[in-house]
Design a protein around this motif. Structure first.
Motif, PDB file in Angstrom:
ATOM      1  N   ARG A 157       0.728  -1.290   0.052  1.00  0.00           N
ATOM      2  CA  ARG A 157       0.048  -0.138   0.195  1.00  0.00           C
ATOM      3  C   ARG A 157       0.808   1.116   0.044  1.00  0.00           C
ATOM      4  NH1 ARG A 157      -4.822   2.612   1.631  1.00  0.00           N
ATOM      5  NH2 ARG A 157      -4.495   4.213   3.000  1.00  0.00           N
TER       6      ARG A 157
ATOM      7  N   GLY B  40      -3.548  10.903  -4.086  1.00  0.00           N
ATOM      8  CA  GLY B  40      -2.711  10.269  -3.135  1.00  0.00           C
ATOM      9  C   GLY B  40      -2.116  10.906  -1.960  1.00  0.00           C
TER      10      GLY B  40
ATOM     11  N   LEU C 153       0.736   4.111  -2.762  1.00  0.00           N
ATOM     12  CA  LEU C 153       0.578   5.505  -2.479  1.00  0.00           C
ATOM     13  C   LEU C 153       1.882   6.299  -2.674  1.00  0.00           C
ATOM     14  CD1 LEU C 153      -1.257   7.460  -0.584  1.00  0.00           C
ATOM     15  CD2 LEU C 153       0.023   6.807   1.164  1.00  0.00           C
TER      16      LEU C 153
ATOM     17  N   GLY D 249      -4.018  10.232   1.499  1.00  0.00           N
ATOM     18  CA  GLY D 249      -3.623   9.073   2.260  1.00  0.00           C
ATOM     19  C   GLY D 249      -2.411   9.163   3.104  1.00  0.00           C
TER      20      GLY D 249
END
Length: 244
Positions: free
Chosen positions: A54, A229, A58, A232
């Motif tokens: 992840r 992005g 990201l 996050g």
């Protein structure tokens, strides 16, 4: 330039690499680095893919605006200005070079500013600016409504907001034991996808749409991806910048 000049940069780069290697070999490691080195993963790439996929994704999205801009500004804009818009080739290169110099200085300024303003905020502002000004930039360049050098300067200054912050934000996504592999994977995937293909995609869009401003679509898409992005970043990371 065609017969010899292009080799000079590679020669200087090679000599610089040898010098850097020699200097690196002569330096002693700090106690802190030696301690961290003992904590490094024995199979960092496998660990990154298994437990940090992840953050890698990201990181790729956070780098989209930087990579897209670099592909368009460094590899495409001069040929686009002269070949598509009819600018004098020499003037196009001079304007681009001045924009690159301003961009480099802007990165230094943004790096210093990031010590006082959150890099996440600067990245978001930069991606929004690139999205908002992409079409006005290409329209002004195509219509010759603004001086081309001034346009390149403005573009370089705006992009420094993302180019001056992505490195620390990408580093912040990974713990020390796998940081090198995580950063390398995210960086190279992003630049392969967005920077490497930007000139080709931009040229294809010009041909398929007939719009001289079509490269702006590439910048808008990359900027939006970075903006999404960046939302996050507050959930992931914190290994360098800490909480908040």
């Amino acid at each position: 330039m065609a017969t010899l000049g292009w080799r000079i940069a590679f020669l200087l780069g090679g000599l610089g690499g040898l010098l850097s290697f020699a200097l690196r070999r002569s330096l002693e490691e700090s106690p802190e680095f030696a301690r961290m080195k003992q904590l490094a993963s024995r199979q960092p790439f496998r660990e990154v893919l298994r437990t940090h996929l992840r953050p890698v994704a990201l990181g790729v999205s956070v780098l989209a605006a930087t990579a897209g801009f670099n592909g368009l500004f460094f590899a495409h804009i001069a040929a686009y200005a002269s070949g598509v818009l009819g600018y004098n080739p020499r003037q196009a290169v001079v304007s681009q070079t001045i924009g690159v110099l301003v961009h480099a200085l802007g990165i230094l300024a943004v790096g210093r500013l990031a010590g006082h303003v959150s890099p996440r905020t600067l990245l978001r502002v930069g991606s929004l600016v690139l999205v908002a000004l992409a079409f006005p930039f290409y329209s002004a360049l195509a219509d010759r409504s603004m001086n081309s050098t001034l346009l390149m300067i403005l573009a370089g200054a705006c992009a420094s907001l993302v180019n001056g912050t992505f490195a620390v934000l990408l580093t912040d996504l990974f713990p020390t034991r796998v940081r090198f592999s995580g950063v390398a994977l995210g960086f190279n995937v992003a630049f392969t996808i967005f920077s490497g293909t930007a000139p080709l995609v931009a040229t294809s869009l010009i041909r398929s749409t007939g719009l001289s401003t079509a490269p702006a679509f590439v910048m808008v898409a990359c900027g939006l991806l970075t903006l999404v992005g960046s939302l996050g970043l507050s959930r992931d990371g914190g290994y360098v910048l800490g909480e908040g």
